[in-house]
Design an enzyme around this catalytic site. Sequence first.
Site, PDB file in Angstrom:
ATOM      1  N   GLY A 180       0.819  -1.202   0.000  1.00  0.00           N
ATOM      2  CA  GLY A 180       0.000   0.000   0.000  1.00  0.00           C
ATOM      3  C   GLY A 180       0.853   1.252   0.000  1.00  0.00           C
ATOM      4  N   GLY A 217       0.189   5.656   0.812  1.00  0.00           N
ATOM      5  CA  GLY A 217      -0.780   6.666   1.214  1.00  0.00           C
ATOM      6  C   GLY A 217      -0.077   7.933   1.654  1.00  0.00           C
ATOM      7  N   GLY A 267       2.802   7.175   4.090  1.00  0.00           N
ATOM      8  CA  GLY A 267       4.030   6.596   3.545  1.00  0.00           C
ATOM      9  C   GLY A 267       3.753   5.361   2.712  1.00  0.00           C
ATOM     10  CB  VAL A 299       2.402  -0.667   3.782  1.00  0.00           C
ATOM     11  CG1 VAL A 299       2.423  -1.942   4.634  1.00  0.00           C
ATOM     12  CG2 VAL A 299       1.854   0.502   4.589  1.00  0.00           C
ATOM     13  CG  PHE A 342       3.352 -11.597   6.411  1.00  0.00           C
ATOM     14  CD1 PHE A 342       2.809 -10.566   5.670  1.00  0.00           C
ATOM     15  CD2 PHE A 342       3.102 -12.907   6.027  1.00  0.00           C
ATOM     16  CE1 PHE A 342       2.024 -10.830   4.553  1.00  0.00           C
ATOM     17  CE2 PHE A 342       2.319 -13.180   4.912  1.00  0.00           C
ATOM     18  CZ  PHE A 342       1.786 -12.136   4.174  1.00  0.00           C
ATOM     19  CG  ASP A 400      -6.206   4.503  12.113  1.00  0.00           C
ATOM     20  OD1 ASP A 400      -7.359   4.878  11.814  1.00  0.00           O
ATOM     21  OD2 ASP A 400      -5.340   4.246  11.264  1.00  0.00           O
ATOM     22  N   PRO A 455     -11.613  -2.175  10.730  1.00  0.00           N
ATOM     23  CG  PRO A 455     -13.692  -2.868   9.909  1.00  0.00           C
ATOM     24  CD  PRO A 455     -12.964  -1.655  10.402  1.00  0.00           C
ATOM     25  CG  ASP A 491      -1.155   0.462  11.461  1.00  0.00           C
ATOM     26  OD1 ASP A 491      -0.225  -0.247  11.053  1.00  0.00           O
ATOM     27  OD2 ASP A 491      -1.779   1.240  10.741  1.00  0.00           O
TER      28      ASP A 491
END
Length: 744
Positions: free
Chosen positions: A162, A164, A167, A169, A234, A284, A287, A302
């Site tokens: 990802g 955004g 930053g 991922v 992970f 934050d 789901p 996170d």
Amino acid sequence: MIEFFSAVAAGLAVAAPVAQNLGQIAQGGRRIWGLAADILDRFRARVPADQQQAVLKQALTQAATMPAAEFEKKAEEIVELVLADKPVEERKRIAETIKLMPDRIRATFARQDDPSGTTAPPQWAATRPEDIIPLLPPRPPLFRRGDPVPDNNRWTLVDRLGIGGFGEVWKARNREDDFSVIKFCLDPGSQERMFTHERKIIKLVRAELDDHPNIVKLMDSHLEGPTPWLQYEFAPGGDLLHNFATWPKDLAARATMAVEKVLILAETMAHCHALRPMAVIHRDLKPANVVIGKKGVYKITDFGIGDTTARQALEEARIATISGHTASTTSIRYFNTPMYASPDQKKGLDPHPADDVHALGVMLYQFILGNVGLELGIDMWNDLESLHVCPQLLVVLDKAVATRVERRYQHAGELAEALRTLPKKLIAEPNKPAPVGGEYPEKLLYSEIDRYWKDAKSKNETARQQLDRGEWKAAIATLEAIFHPVMRDGELYARAVQYRDGKNFVNSLGIEFAFVPKGVFWVGGEKGKCGSKQVTISQDFYIGVYPVTQEEWQKVMGNNPSYFQKGGFWKGGKGSSKLTGMSNADLNLLPVESVSWNNCNIFIQKLNERLKESGWLYRLPRESEWEYACRGGAATQALCAWNYYFRSPANKLSPQKANVSELGLGRTTKVGTYEPNGLGIYDMHGNVWEWCEDAYDGSSRVIRGGSWHNSAVNARAAFRQGYAPTSAYNFLGLRLVRVPSGSR
């Protein structure tokens, strides 16, 4: 497909400064809107008007479904064709930016009937620049597949997961073929917050939460240089946002599963909220931040950057009106932070555990309804009632997502406890009432829940009056007769239980005392630094739950010396004018003030003579006893390092927490108005200074706790001051301790 992405390439080439960081909407909002407008104009110039929407939808759907390698090759070909005259490095940078667009397209198109986002919603159309903005990457990519992780070349980046405003991922692999997730923080504002505020939280997370089975392990961190990162374990099962599609379609089964899974998350957050010296607040929860580990275990991720990423998303939402046009970023539109953020969080207020409670409540509502894209709204209760959701669950949801923080569960532990008390049967069968400790009609109206709340309010007030009279058994019975535990006044019930369990005491004059266990603590700590002097409290003692009130003083002394009263010596004075609108009952509960140290000792002498409690003695607290009780009986150096002590310690004192001069009231307040500390003791900060037994300097005596007349800095747990024993100002009061006789 070529028509739209050619327009994107040409637009990015013209708007190169914007392409450096499209996520900085606050600084470049007009330029980003201008970029989107330019892309739309270029596309329209290439396609006949009656074909534009069909061609655009087809292009975006192709990009969303095309294998990554194929799309990347196509992007390079388009850039080479359209921008052949541009420098090689610029072409590469623009191609890398376009390669990110399939992820943005899928995120924009994701919805309940297509969580993968590979098809355009039937009603979707791009007629305005703000329709194009969500499709654009928030920043050009900084890293590429095969790059080593900066400052940790044992790990190699293998798949971008990802990108955004915060930053990038990446999924990373080491030489042993182990996988992890690397989250790079590339936004300057987020970096600053991470380097300052979040650094302490990250350290706490690694020390206290790494072994929790429902928290994604924070394996490593690098918080230096231009590309700081966090490394997480992970999770092979993906996230709950996408996993939710596998949940039961049956309403009753799904509601049961919803409560079960949210309870797991609430219990996990309860552990975090209970950490000391500092509660860990995620801020934050959603789901997408719940991942599925091995054996299907739910894990929250996170930690350490939740507040930072949430602030980033909320800032995007806040500035979504650009150049007079409303722009919907992906984070605003679907499945993201603003949907779960509490009202206080959206206002930019300081973190509170109840922020996480609000997010969990929203998730519970969505899970029950079977739609993780559903926002809270005025239809919420109609939605739940139409499904015949049991009253107890409605009550829990009502309190979890309450607008005002004081109405909400104060931490996740309270929510978890409420979820545990729910009946097994959460949904009524059609045309059949459901047992819920009684029966309720086939269609439950919200007015019935409102009736339960009104009844609970009445019973809570009755119990308060019973407790004020020392009738704690009756108070417990009244509180336990309330429809659902969540409707009880939690602090009132805790006080009643304290009396039942022998931890609180009420003497024959009605003065309440809290039990303080013996222990060791460090005096003088503040602002995160523990004091250097260790003090031992060698025996248990009792301390007044409140400062001595005017009514209590009157019972012993037969007079009331207070400045803030509607009678007596000060009748008609300025003090009286400050009390307009107060009932006599509330006036009785104002703390006594305008009393000197000498006056207090005369009061105590008469109190001991009157009560003659065998084996017990009343006196002023010693300074060490006062500070130990103020800090809630803190027993570790970390817990002794804070300025103010309530349910959770803090280093800043807002006027909503205590009666200090910043409140601007200009007088004392009824005792117990504000939040107690961990021992259930009220008004240890502000309202009136409290005399201590000890000498301060020469003949003067110590006062502690600050007052309505002084600023918050004087109300710190470590702050001490001295006054002559004859001083009797309208900010000087007292609090009693009760100790075994002969323990002077």
